[in-house]
Design an enzyme around this catalytic site. Sequence first.
Site, PDB file in Angstrom:
ATOM      1  N   TYR A   1      10.403 -11.939  -1.457  1.00  0.00           N
ATOM      2  CA  TYR A   1       9.831 -12.109  -0.120  1.00  0.00           C
ATOM      3  C   TYR A   1       8.410 -11.555  -0.134  1.00  0.00           C
ATOM      4  O   TYR A   1       8.169 -10.461  -0.624  1.00  0.00           O
ATOM      5  CB  TYR A   1      10.689 -11.364   0.907  1.00  0.00           C
ATOM      6  N   HIS A   2       7.476 -12.312   0.427  1.00  0.00           N
ATOM      7  CA  HIS A   2       6.058 -11.937   0.387  1.00  0.00           C
ATOM      8  C   HIS A   2       5.675 -11.148   1.628  1.00  0.00           C
ATOM      9  O   HIS A   2       5.737 -11.650   2.745  1.00  0.00           O
ATOM     10  CB  HIS A   2       5.194 -13.197   0.291  1.00  0.00           C
ATOM     11  N   GLY A   3       5.262  -9.889   1.439  1.00  0.00           N
ATOM     12  CA  GLY A   3       4.744  -9.094   2.550  1.00  0.00           C
ATOM     13  C   GLY A   3       3.318  -9.492   2.885  1.00  0.00           C
ATOM     14  O   GLY A   3       2.756 -10.426   2.296  1.00  0.00           O
TER      15      GLY A   3
END
Length: 330
Positions: free
Chosen positions: A129-131
């Site tokens: 998951y990309h912050g």
Amino acid sequence: MIGGNESCTAGPIPMSYLTCLTYVLGEWTGVEHIEDYLSYAVYLLWVLFPLAVVFLLPGVLIILFYTSILLLHIYKRKNELKEAYSNDFWDGARQMLATLWDGHGRIWHGYELHGADNIPEGPGLIVFYHGATPADYIYFMARLLIQKKRHCHVVADHFVFRLPGFKILLDAHGVMHGPKEECVGALKKGCLIAVAPGGVREALFSDEMYTIIWGNRKGFAQVAIDAKVPIIPMFTQNVREGVRTLGGIKILKSLYERIRWPIVPVYGGFPVKLRTFIGEPIPYEPNITAEELTAKTKAALQALIEKHQKIPGNIFRALMERFQTHKKED
């Protein structure tokens, strides 16, 4: 200037010099009652200072990036006439930068890595998951290199390759553009690759609800199928509380969709607790389709989020977790 000299010497020292400064400024500018304007300016400074800090703190990451670039140039110049290591010229540089970034992660976020044993010895595709920033992935990459002596390549958006000065940093870490053929070839050679299918869109427009934004992207699944490698889901707890974006502003989203540059402002840089969790691998299945594997990977990543992240995310709670003992949940 009769009273001026007296005011600079008489009475308590701190007050006398403040009075003297106010008098001199008033004489120099010709503004009457300048002390009222100065009081208002000081008030504004105290009110706006926290806001300025919130928007300036993410700049620390930019400083770290360019510090890394400077160190790489020094390393390259020092070793340009000889091989520092027998297998890869950049090995020493990666170890050096891993120490730098891991130190920042430990000090500022109390960074922890859980489930590293779920990463197979051979090739694999890590899906994460990309912050709002890639800082959590960099901490993971640094810790993995230090603890397991494994280098993980990553697929990055095209705009990253156009950032000034970043070429040497991307070359040293083997950052990839992301064509399927390049990724499949690297995996077949035994490499470990990480990819965030949500990319920049997920980074900018997801929020404290940790919504996965993949759209119809399933190329990563086809890569894993073609290379016959497992997919390993990965999620970093509180990544949205460390740095947040103003992606909720509709005009900014429309502008991004038009020009495809990440111009959405970010704020934060808060020293929240960050823990990266690596889930169990999804093994290669010869008869699975890319659509089915995408759905299975998304479900596995969503399960990690639901298990390790309190939703909606809360900055204060994430800060307080720095002082809490964590029960191992690998």
